[in-house]
Design an enzyme around this catalytic site. Structure first.
Site, PDB file in Angstrom:
ATOM      1  N   GLY A   1       0.886  -1.171   0.000  1.00  0.00           N
ATOM      2  CA  GLY A   1       0.000   0.000   0.000  1.00  0.00           C
ATOM      3  C   GLY A   1       0.915   1.210   0.000  1.00  0.00           C
ATOM      4  O   GLY A   1       2.007   1.142   0.584  1.00  0.00           O
TER       5      GLY A   1
ATOM      6  N   LYS B   1       8.637  14.345  -9.035  1.00  0.00           N
ATOM      7  CA  LYS B   1       9.181  13.166  -9.731  1.00  0.00           C
ATOM      8  C   LYS B   1       8.625  13.141 -11.150  1.00  0.00           C
ATOM      9  O   LYS B   1       7.517  13.603 -11.387  1.00  0.00           O
ATOM     10  CB  LYS B   1       8.747  11.896  -8.983  1.00  0.00           C
ATOM     11  CG  LYS B   1       9.306  11.770  -7.586  1.00  0.00           C
ATOM     12  CD  LYS B   1       8.457  10.871  -6.699  1.00  0.00           C
ATOM     13  CE  LYS B   1       7.274  11.614  -6.118  1.00  0.00           C
ATOM     14  NZ  LYS B   1       6.366  10.791  -5.322  1.00  0.00           N
TER      15      LYS B   1
ATOM     16  N   ALA C   1       7.517   2.821  -7.580  1.00  0.00           N
ATOM     17  CA  ALA C   1       8.672   3.678  -7.901  1.00  0.00           C
ATOM     18  C   ALA C   1       8.619   4.945  -7.044  1.00  0.00           C
ATOM     19  O   ALA C   1       9.587   5.304  -6.365  1.00  0.00           O
ATOM     20  CB  ALA C   1       8.679   4.038  -9.387  1.00  0.00           C
ATOM     21  N   GLY C   2       7.450   5.601  -7.077  1.00  0.00           N
ATOM     22  CA  GLY C   2       7.288   6.841  -6.319  1.00  0.00           C
ATOM     23  C   GLY C   2       7.377   6.612  -4.817  1.00  0.00           C
ATOM     24  O   GLY C   2       7.990   7.397  -4.085  1.00  0.00           O
ATOM     25  N   ASP C   3       6.784   5.515  -4.331  1.00  0.00           N
ATOM     26  CA  ASP C   3       6.801   5.230  -2.892  1.00  0.00           C
ATOM     27  C   ASP C   3       8.233   4.987  -2.408  1.00  0.00           C
ATOM     28  O   ASP C   3       8.620   5.429  -1.321  1.00  0.00           O
ATOM     29  CB  ASP C   3       5.980   3.967  -2.567  1.00  0.00           C
ATOM     30  CG  ASP C   3       4.549   4.051  -3.072  1.00  0.00           C
ATOM     31  OD1 ASP C   3       4.035   5.177  -3.217  1.00  0.00           O
ATOM     32  OD2 ASP C   3       3.945   2.990  -3.312  1.00  0.00           O
TER      33      ASP C   3
HETATM   34  P1  ADP Z   1       5.145   7.270  -9.623  1.00  0.00           P
HETATM   35  O1  ADP Z   1       5.622   5.868  -9.359  1.00  0.00           O
HETATM   36  O2  ADP Z   1       4.615   7.922  -8.398  1.00  0.00           O
HETATM   37  O3  ADP Z   1       4.238   7.388 -10.810  1.00  0.00           O
HETATM   38  P2  ADP Z   1       7.379   8.261 -11.213  1.00  0.00           P
HETATM   39  O4  ADP Z   1       6.969   7.370 -12.341  1.00  0.00           O
HETATM   40  O5  ADP Z   1       7.544   9.694 -11.529  1.00  0.00           O
HETATM   41  O6  ADP Z   1       6.429   8.154  -9.951  1.00  0.00           O
HETATM   42  O7  ADP Z   1       8.750   7.675 -10.662  1.00  0.00           O
HETATM   43  C1  ADP Z   1       9.261   7.983  -9.387  1.00  0.00           C
HETATM   44  C2  ADP Z   1      10.763   7.963  -9.431  1.00  0.00           C
HETATM   45  O8  ADP Z   1      11.208   6.666  -9.858  1.00  0.00           O
HETATM   46  C3  ADP Z   1      11.374   8.940 -10.429  1.00  0.00           C
HETATM   47  O9  ADP Z   1      11.574  10.217  -9.867  1.00  0.00           O
HETATM   48  C4  ADP Z   1      12.709   8.283 -10.715  1.00  0.00           C
HETATM   49  O10 ADP Z   1      13.623   8.564  -9.684  1.00  0.00           O
HETATM   50  C5  ADP Z   1      12.352   6.797 -10.676  1.00  0.00           C
HETATM   51  N1  ADP Z   1      12.015   6.319 -12.043  1.00  0.00           N
HETATM   52  C6  ADP Z   1      10.800   6.047 -12.543  1.00  0.00           C
HETATM   53  N2  ADP Z   1      10.875   5.628 -13.830  1.00  0.00           N
HETATM   54  C7  ADP Z   1      12.190   5.653 -14.163  1.00  0.00           C
HETATM   55  C8  ADP Z   1      12.950   5.319 -15.338  1.00  0.00           C
HETATM   56  N3  ADP Z   1      12.372   4.910 -16.459  1.00  0.00           N
HETATM   57  N4  ADP Z   1      14.293   5.458 -15.274  1.00  0.00           N
HETATM   58  C9  ADP Z   1      14.923   5.875 -14.147  1.00  0.00           C
HETATM   59  N5  ADP Z   1      14.265   6.197 -13.006  1.00  0.00           N
HETATM   60  C10 ADP Z   1      12.925   6.093 -13.008  1.00  0.00           C
END
Ligand code: ADP
Length: 301
Positions: free
Chosen positions: A32, A228, A261-263
């Site tokens: 979560g 991000k 990724a964001g979490d």
């Molecule tokens: P969320 O998961 O909240 O949608 P993001 O997609 O913006 O957030 O990704 C969060 C963080 O994960 C980014 O700031 C970056 O550090 C990392 N990240 C996500 N996608 C990539 C990618 N393709 N290459 C490198 N880092 C990534």
């Protein structure tokens, strides 16, 4: 073990996760958004930090296992209250030709009642140094409980607690776009650190670029904004009239699973920040952690 002198309190929902292993077999886990952030923060924070999860779960065996799970991973479960009538929300991951989709059973989860006791919430927040919550935390609450949570955090901030917030915009959890925008802004207004993801913000607020997102949030309450943007630069804004700082992220050779990724970025950022690292170092550590997470499968890599 060093006695904890600082506490990060993460307020939100953790669900039971069912992920497919093929042939109709599912593996059960827990995940979560706010819990994932607590998990990554715990991995990265120094031992003088306690990481506590503030939530509600059921009184059943599955909820018992979740509490054991938090303990086993070094997260303090003493703020997880047991609900006699409700249980944890659940989601199931479906795989269709490699594409993941999610089915949720969370409408009546115990976590929806997490802010129903204002005194308990106030007590928890007063005892911590840094609080983290998200737009999903707000979305799952009743209208009066959203107000309780925001007002409690606003009061805590006046006592010198730092408040961190990820808007984590999920339109399907809200009744209307207007309601969603209202509460996301209310959360951001009382936050010292705001951690939005550009794609969500562009869809919900029509921002043209990450700098527009940073300036919009900064103008609300003056908090530090860290935007991000997937594989693109992270855009940081310290005060409303400052220039933005762009921090490039490490490139990932093979993106396997972008879940959390964001979490994971947020968890590692809060850890670095809590450990006293400067802004750019904290962002680098956060992005490196997220890069590792998207290179492997599952929310809790
Ligand atoms: P969320 O998961 O909240 O949608 P993001 O997609 O913006 O957030 O990704 C969060 C963080 O994960 C980014 O700031 C970056 O550090 C990392 N990240 C996500 N996608 C990539 C990618 N393709 N290459 C490198 N880092 C990534």
């Amino acid at each position: 073990m060093v006695a904890a002198s600082n506490t990060l309190l993460c307020i939100g929902e953790c669900m039971v996760e069912m992920s497919p292993r093929g042939d109709g077999v599912f593996q059960q886990g827990f995940a979560g958004d706010v819990f994932n952030t607590a998990w990554y923060a715990r991995k990265r924070m120094s031992e003088d930090w306690r990481v506590s999860f503030y939530s509600r779960v059921g009184s059943d065996a599955l909820s018992d296992r979740f509490v054991e799970f938090t303990k086993a991973h070094g997260i303090d479960p003493s703020m997880i209250r047991r609900d006699p009538d409700r249980t944890m929300g659940l989601y199931l991951i479906e795989l269709n030709e490699g594409e993941r989709s999610f089915v949720y059973w969370r409408k009546h989860s115990a976590a929806r009642m997490l802010a129903a006791d204002p005194q308990e919430l106030e007590h928890a927040v007063t005892g911590c140094d840094l609080v983290y919550f998200s737009g999903i935390t707000l979305a799952i609450l009743s209208e009066p409980d959203r107000k309780t949570l925001v007002e409690t955090l606003e009061a805590a901030r006046k006592l010198g607690k730092q408040v961190a917030f990820d808007p984590n915009i999920r339109p399907r959890l809200w009744q209307s776009a207007a309601e969603m925008r209202h509460w996301i802004e209310a959360g951001a207004r009382i936050a010292d650190i705001i951690l939005p993801s550009f794609e969500d913000e562009q869809t919900a607020f029509g921002d043209t670029d990450p700098e527009a997102t940073a300036r919009r949030y900064s103008a609300l309450g003056g908090g530090l904004v860290i935007v991000k943007n997937g594989g693109g630069d992270v855009t940081c804004l310290e005060t409303p009239n400052a220039p933005v700082i762009r921090v490039p992220v490490r490139q990932v050779q093979q993106v396997r699973d972008t879940t959390a990724a964001g979490d994971s970025f947020n968890g590692a950022f809060l850890a670095a920040w809590g450990n006293g690292e400067p802004l750019e170092t904290s962002v680098h550590q956060a992005a490196d952690n997220a890069a590792e997470v998207i290179g492997s499968f599952g929310a809790l890599a």
